[in-house]
Design a protein around this motif. Sequence first.
Motif, PDB file in Angstrom:
ATOM      1  N   SER A 157      26.384 -65.586 -16.590  1.00 11.83           N
ATOM      2  CA  SER A 157      27.725 -65.624 -15.978  1.00 11.83           C
ATOM      3  C   SER A 157      28.856 -65.731 -17.002  1.00 11.83           C
ATOM      4  O   SER A 157      29.224 -66.830 -17.429  1.00 11.83           O
ATOM      5  N   PRO A 158      29.430 -64.583 -17.426  1.00 13.81           N
ATOM      6  CA  PRO A 158      30.643 -64.628 -18.237  1.00 13.81           C
ATOM      7  C   PRO A 158      31.840 -64.981 -17.350  1.00 13.81           C
ATOM      8  O   PRO A 158      31.985 -64.418 -16.256  1.00 13.81           O
ATOM      9  N   PHE A 159      32.688 -65.913 -17.823  1.00 16.72           N
ATOM     10  CA  PHE A 159      33.814 -66.424 -17.033  1.00 16.72           C
ATOM     11  C   PHE A 159      35.082 -65.630 -17.341  1.00 16.72           C
ATOM     12  O   PHE A 159      35.890 -66.009 -18.194  1.00 16.72           O
ATOM     13  N   ILE A 160      35.260 -64.533 -16.624  1.00 20.83           N
ATOM     14  CA  ILE A 160      36.360 -63.598 -16.881  1.00 20.83           C
ATOM     15  C   ILE A 160      37.751 -64.237 -16.812  1.00 20.83           C
ATOM     16  O   ILE A 160      38.544 -64.148 -17.752  1.00 20.83           O
ATOM     17  N   GLY A 161      38.052 -64.884 -15.695  1.00 18.97           N
ATOM     18  CA  GLY A 161      39.393 -65.449 -15.494  1.00 18.97           C
ATOM     19  C   GLY A 161      39.754 -66.471 -16.560  1.00 18.97           C
ATOM     20  O   GLY A 161      40.877 -66.478 -17.075  1.00 18.97           O
ATOM     21  N   ARG A 162      38.789 -67.322 -16.926  1.00 23.85           N
ATOM     22  CA  ARG A 162      39.099 -68.358 -17.919  1.00 23.85           C
ATOM     23  C   ARG A 162      39.349 -67.742 -19.293  1.00 23.85           C
ATOM     24  O   ARG A 162      40.108 -68.291 -20.094  1.00 23.85           O
ATOM     25  N   ILE A 163      38.679 -66.598 -19.593  1.00 22.27           N
ATOM     26  CA  ILE A 163      38.933 -65.897 -20.859  1.00 22.27           C
ATOM     27  C   ILE A 163      40.341 -65.292 -20.818  1.00 22.27           C
ATOM     28  O   ILE A 163      41.130 -65.462 -21.757  1.00 22.27           O
TER      29      ILE A 163
ATOM     30  N   CYS B 228      43.185 -67.547 -21.581  1.00 25.52           N
ATOM     31  CA  CYS B 228      43.411 -67.911 -22.987  1.00 25.52           C
ATOM     32  C   CYS B 228      43.983 -66.752 -23.798  1.00 25.52           C
ATOM     33  O   CYS B 228      44.091 -66.837 -25.024  1.00 25.52           O
ATOM     34  N   GLY B 229      44.283 -65.624 -23.134  1.00 23.41           N
ATOM     35  CA  GLY B 229      44.921 -64.514 -23.842  1.00 23.41           C
ATOM     36  C   GLY B 229      43.950 -63.474 -24.374  1.00 23.41           C
ATOM     37  O   GLY B 229      44.360 -62.540 -25.062  1.00 23.41           O
ATOM     38  N   TRP B 230      42.635 -63.629 -24.128  1.00 21.54           N
ATOM     39  CA  TRP B 230      41.687 -62.550 -24.445  1.00 21.54           C
ATOM     40  C   TRP B 230      41.449 -61.743 -23.184  1.00 21.54           C
ATOM     41  O   TRP B 230      41.865 -62.164 -22.097  1.00 21.54           O
ATOM     42  N   ASP B 231      40.738 -60.598 -23.333  1.00 18.10           N
ATOM     43  CA  ASP B 231      40.450 -59.774 -22.162  1.00 18.10           C
ATOM     44  C   ASP B 231      38.996 -59.979 -21.749  1.00 18.10           C
ATOM     45  O   ASP B 231      38.081 -59.505 -22.431  1.00 18.10           O
ATOM     46  N   GLY B 232      38.810 -60.677 -20.624  1.00 19.27           N
ATOM     47  CA  GLY B 232      37.455 -60.981 -20.152  1.00 19.27           C
ATOM     48  C   GLY B 232      36.616 -59.736 -19.903  1.00 19.27           C
ATOM     49  O   GLY B 232      35.399 -59.761 -20.071  1.00 19.27           O
ATOM     50  N   MET B 233      37.280 -58.638 -19.523  1.00 20.14           N
ATOM     51  CA  MET B 233      36.528 -57.412 -19.223  1.00 20.14           C
ATOM     52  C   MET B 233      35.932 -56.786 -20.469  1.00 20.14           C
ATOM     53  O   MET B 233      34.923 -56.088 -20.403  1.00 20.14           O
TER      54      MET B 233
ATOM     55  N   SER C  10      34.285 -66.384 -12.448  1.00 19.04           N
ATOM     56  CA  SER C  10      35.677 -66.809 -12.656  1.00 19.04           C
ATOM     57  C   SER C  10      36.631 -65.648 -12.342  1.00 19.04           C
ATOM     58  O   SER C  10      37.506 -65.306 -13.130  1.00 19.04           O
ATOM     59  N   ILE C  11      36.380 -65.058 -11.177  1.00 19.47           N
ATOM     60  CA  ILE C  11      37.179 -63.917 -10.710  1.00 19.47           C
ATOM     61  C   ILE C  11      38.423 -64.465 -10.016  1.00 19.47           C
ATOM     62  O   ILE C  11      38.340 -65.393  -9.219  1.00 19.47           O
ATOM     63  N   ARG C  12      39.581 -63.892 -10.350  1.00 16.40           N
ATOM     64  CA  ARG C  12      40.845 -64.433  -9.806  1.00 16.40           C
ATOM     65  C   ARG C  12      41.519 -63.516  -8.783  1.00 16.40           C
ATOM     66  O   ARG C  12      42.402 -63.953  -8.072  1.00 16.40           O
ATOM     67  N   ASN C  13      41.152 -62.221  -8.777  1.00 15.05           N
ATOM     68  CA  ASN C  13      41.854 -61.295  -7.885  1.00 15.05           C
ATOM     69  C   ASN C  13      41.031 -60.029  -7.654  1.00 15.05           C
ATOM     70  O   ASN C  13      39.985 -59.824  -8.290  1.00 15.05           O
ATOM     71  N   ALA C  14      41.548 -59.160  -6.770  1.00 11.23           N
ATOM     72  CA  ALA C  14      40.828 -57.930  -6.413  1.00 11.23           C
ATOM     73  C   ALA C  14      40.688 -56.995  -7.616  1.00 11.23           C
ATOM     74  O   ALA C  14      39.665 -56.313  -7.764  1.00 11.23           O
ATOM     75  N   LEU C  15      41.704 -56.968  -8.494  1.00  9.91           N
ATOM     76  CA  LEU C  15      41.625 -56.070  -9.656  1.00  9.91           C
ATOM     77  C   LEU C  15      40.462 -56.474 -10.571  1.00  9.91           C
ATOM     78  O   LEU C  15      39.775 -55.614 -11.137  1.00  9.91           O
ATOM     79  N   HIS C  16      40.236 -57.781 -10.697  1.00 13.22           N
ATOM     80  CA  HIS C  16      39.079 -58.246 -11.487  1.00 13.22           C
ATOM     81  C   HIS C  16      37.773 -57.651 -10.944  1.00 13.22           C
ATOM     82  O   HIS C  16      36.887 -57.281 -11.710  1.00 13.22           O
ATOM     83  N   ILE C  17      37.665 -57.590  -9.612  1.00  9.50           N
ATOM     84  CA  ILE C  17      36.422 -57.069  -9.001  1.00  9.50           C
ATOM     85  C   ILE C  17      36.260 -55.583  -9.359  1.00  9.50           C
ATOM     86  O   ILE C  17      35.189 -55.132  -9.761  1.00  9.50           O
ATOM     87  N   ILE C  18      37.371 -54.836  -9.246  1.00  9.49           N
ATOM     88  CA  ILE C  18      37.324 -53.395  -9.554  1.00  9.49           C
ATOM     89  C   ILE C  18      36.948 -53.181 -11.018  1.00  9.49           C
ATOM     90  O   ILE C  18      36.084 -52.368 -11.358  1.00  9.49           O
TER      91      ILE C  18
END
Length: 216
Positions: A131-137, A140-145, A168-176
């Motif tokens: 589980s990489p935590f996208i939103g938390r990355i 901090c100013g890095w790109d979780g994707m 650590s998904i925050r919105n619909a764009l993260h899912i896409i």
Amino acid sequence: MKFFIDTGNLAQIKEANDLGILDGVTTNPTLMAKEGIKGTEAIANHYKSICEIVNGDVSAEVLSTDFTTIVEEGKKLAGIHPNIVVKVPMIKDGIKAIKWFTDNGIRTNCTLVFSVGQAILAAKAGASYVSPFIGRIDDCGWDGMDLIGQMRHIYDVQGYKTEILAASIRNALHIIKAAESGANVCTCPLDSILGLLKHPLTDIGLAKFLEDAKNM
Ligand code: E4P
């Protein structure tokens, strides 16, 4: 890409499950505490209730940080229901425990992953999910994707079977973006899943169709 819901809230789990697109659930101590679940028995009963709603993997997190206790706790969690996946933190004893669980037929989700090095170790230990935590990355100013993309490449090149679970998904764009980057699974809050439904042209188009239907 599989859809998991990231919550301990039974009403939200039911709502997502009723959509017919839910493949599983992830929880963590913060989400369980938010539901007021306290004590070993109440925790086990809550996981049981979740497993009775959703026909899919349910991640239950260990609270220990040393090998022996992680293994004891994980065995108990796995015994609650066949769909339980033991969630283990990305620490030295956690990796050792994931390898033990792998060798003993218990499925795992390696949590709190923020780098490709950590993702390689989790895969080597045989984690079922990482589980990489996208939103938390992103926070901090890095790109979780970017992390998901790099992990996808390395796992494919090396033939690792561990599934990449975008967390650590925050919105619909993260899912896409997670789907585009090759995540196997995305665990999302209910609002982010429902966000995928939204488009103003759909609302405008439907209103017009319903209006014109009066003249049919
Ligand atoms: C993953 O399994 C975690 O429970 C979760 O996605 C963490 O999300 P947060 O950064 O919104 O707390």
